[in-house]
Design an enzyme around this catalytic site. Structure first.
Site, PDB file in Angstrom:
ATOM      1  CB  SER A  95      44.216  47.294  40.144  1.00 48.84           C
ATOM      2  OG  SER A  95      43.876  46.137  40.068  1.00 48.84           O
ATOM      3  CB  SER A 137      41.302  46.245  37.560  1.00 42.06           C
ATOM      4  OG  SER A 137      41.539  47.154  38.686  1.00 42.06           O
ATOM      5  CE  LYS A 152      40.603  50.785  38.471  1.00 41.83           C
ATOM      6  NZ  LYS A 152      41.307  50.094  39.794  1.00 41.83           N
TER       7      LYS A 152
HETATM    8  N1  GLN Z   1      44.671  41.840  39.685  1.00 45.32           N
HETATM    9  C1  GLN Z   1      44.346  41.850  41.040  1.00 45.32           C
HETATM   10  C2  GLN Z   1      42.894  41.148  41.277  1.00 45.32           C
HETATM   11  O1  GLN Z   1      42.453  40.760  39.961  1.00 45.32           O
HETATM   12  C3  GLN Z   1      44.281  42.989  41.722  1.00 45.32           C
HETATM   13  C4  GLN Z   1      43.102  43.979  41.386  1.00 45.32           C
HETATM   14  C5  GLN Z   1      43.144  45.159  42.118  1.00 45.32           C
HETATM   15  O2  GLN Z   1      44.105  45.441  42.595  1.00 45.32           O
HETATM   16  N2  GLN Z   1      41.998  45.916  41.896  1.00 45.32           N
HETATM   17  O3  GLN Z   1      42.485  40.874  42.153  1.00 45.32           O
END
Ligand code: GLN
Length: 517
Positions: free
Chosen positions: A187, A163, A88
């Site tokens: 994410s 994400s 990532k």
């Molecule tokens: N979707 C969640 C957010 O927008 C989690 C993001 C993540 O785990 N980096 O904060």
């Protein structure tokens, strides 16, 4: 695509490792097969922001040379040596750009490697490249990337989750057998759920965060993305362990994960359904697959109990105060002076504040700005107690709910995400609807406990993947791998093979869609 390539990209990391050790295939062949696959399908999927072909092949050929020479050096190679991996693009890497999915870091190169990258290099795993993400890991769909969205290999008009949509889609599209993600509120797990892959958020501190660009430091965790539960355990053992560069890193060895994934057995275990994390608000097909998994675990000898975590109803609200508060502080360092982009104000005095303002206005996307504003507000003197302080109290209550639940069950279970993958654009203008994707994943981050998502089948109404989430107490990562591998084999027996075998075929000449173990 050659027959050999086609067979190699459909193997699990464990299977590739066995073939490499037996010298049935070379690391260069394995790495090249994945690079060819990326060239073939990534124009459709957009999982990669950067492909690192030359260096990946150099590492692979080094592995081949060591194996060919035999002796001590070959014996000392890690089992996963020569198994390629995608990373990532929130994790810093020497020799490749790191953008965090943001314009503000476009073209930036880190002068140092993240600890997990150092470990991948020590294990001689070729790094295929950097994967797409929502800007600074903020989002649930990878649509907030400054470099265009990633698409879900199951349906290219749908989101791959976020994400870490790039890492999940790369693994689901057979562009990489393994990937690394980061999970602040889901994410790793939610993209795993909607792409039919496996994603693990380890216990907070089990894997060093050194070199993961911080979103919300008290919630962030690096973890594995794979196509099998065993592969995630193998990868966590490579990247995990104590790191003096991360003061929140645990000293526990976490060396029993692979054994747990290999010797799974659930007879006599108590598995707790979290009352608040299914039912109302969850898609019918998600609920059906969830019930099916419960039935399989019951048949395998587990005792299914119901637990209640009443404070989970406040988890999303508390997360959207704590997370942005930490975001507003962590992202202050992108000031147009030290990193990446610098934009000069068009007119007026050239003060540092105005350069900073112009840079941040141009470099950050809307979602990042929204969270910085929210966090700055929540932390401001007059509101600190009402918002940030209250959210921290809720966080404690969530941890207590987990303590009470784990007094009644060894492992907890829920759907990973309330719905299957939605259409690109569907929730982009509705931040609240986007945030709701993480209702089931956020509690684990608030409590620092491990959570694994594995494929639970396809939803009846849309034929898209459903994820099942398993949670265990802090430090008990082995337990989710153990139960996860049992559930995975029961489900695969039912499907007659891996779920991804049912995914549509991508690319020009791939002949089989699915994989073998
Ligand atoms: N979707 C969640 C957010 O927008 C989690 C993001 C993540 O785990 N980096 O904060």
């Amino acid at each position: 695509m050659t027959e050999l390539n086609n067979s190699l990209i459909h193997q699990s990391a464990a299977a590739l490792s066995a073939k490499l050790i037996a010298r049935e295939v070379s690391a260069v062949e394995v790495t090249q097969a994945h690079l060819d696959r990326i060239a073939d399908v990534d124009g459709q999927v957009n999982a990669f922001l950067h492909v690192n072909a030359e260096e990946a092949l150099a590492v692979a050929s080094d592995v081949d040379a060591i194996r060919a020479a035999g002796g001590e050096a070959a014996a000392g190679l890690h089992d996963l040596a020569g198994v390629p991996i995608a990373v990532k693009d929130l994790i810093v890497t020497v020799g490749q750009p790191t953008t965090a999915g943001s314009k503000i870091l476009e073209g930036w190169h880190s002068p140092y490697d993240a600890t997990v990258i150092r470990k991948l290099r020590a294990a001689k795993m070729p790094i295929l490249g950097k994967t797409n993400l929502d800007e600074f890991a903020m989002g649930s769909s990878t649509e907030h990337s400054a470099y265009g969205p990633t698409r879900n290999p199951w349906d290219l008009d749908r989101i791959p989750g976020g994400s870490g949509g790039g890492s999940a889609a790369a693994v689901a599209a057979f562009e990489a057998p393994l990937a690394l993600g980061t999970d602040t509120g889901g994410s790793i797990r939610q993209p795993g759920a909607v792409t039919g892959t496996v994603g693990m958020k380890p216990t907070y501190g089990a894997v060093s965060r050194y070199g993961a660009i911080a979103m919300a430091s008290s919630l962030d965790q690096i973890g594995p993305v794979s196509r099998t539960v065993l592969d995630s355990a193998l990868l966590q053992e490579v990247v995990g362990g104590h790191d003096p560069y991360d003061s929140t890193s645990l000293s526990d060895p976490f060396d029993n994960l692979v054994t747990a994934a290999r010797t799974g057995n659930v007879a006599g275990m108590k598995i707790g359904i979290i009352k608040e994390l299914h039912g109302e608000g969850y898609q019918a097909g998600v609920e059906n697959r969830f019930n099916e998994s419960l039935e399989l675990l019951r048949e395998a000898g587990a005792e299914i109990v119901e637990v209640s975590c009443p404070n989970f109803q406040y988890a999303l609200g508390a997360y959207y105060l704590i997370m942005p508060s930490e975001v507003s502080s962590n992202l202050a360092k992108f000031d147009g002076v030290r990193y990446g982009l610098r934009v000069l104000p068009k007119d007026g005095p050239m003060t540092i504040e105005r350069v900073m303002g112009a840079t941040r206005a141009a470099g950050f996307g809307d979602e990042v700005k929204r969270r910085i504003i929210l966090g700055t507000y929540a932390l401001s003197a007059g509101y600190y107690d009402a918002y940030y302080g209250s959210a921290q109290k809720v966080r404690t209550l969530i941890q207590r709910d987990f303590d009470a639940a784990f007094a009644q069950a060894d492992v907890l279970i829920s759907p990973t995400s309330p719905t299957t993958a939605f259409k690109l654009g569907e929730k982009l203008d509705d931040p609240l609807a986007m945030y709701l994707n993480d209702v089931a994943t956020i509690p684990a981050n608030m409590a620092g406990i491990p959570g694994l998502s594995l494929p639970g089948g396809l939803a009846d109404e849309d034929g898209l993947p459903v994820g099942i989430q398993l949670l265990a107490p802090a430090r008990q990562d082995a337990r989710v791998y153990r139960v996860g591998s049992v559930l995975e084999s029961l489900l695969e027996e039912k499907w007659g093979g891996p779920l991804l075998a049912q995914a549509p075929v991508l690319g020009s000449s791939s002949t089989i869609a699915g994989g073998s173990k």
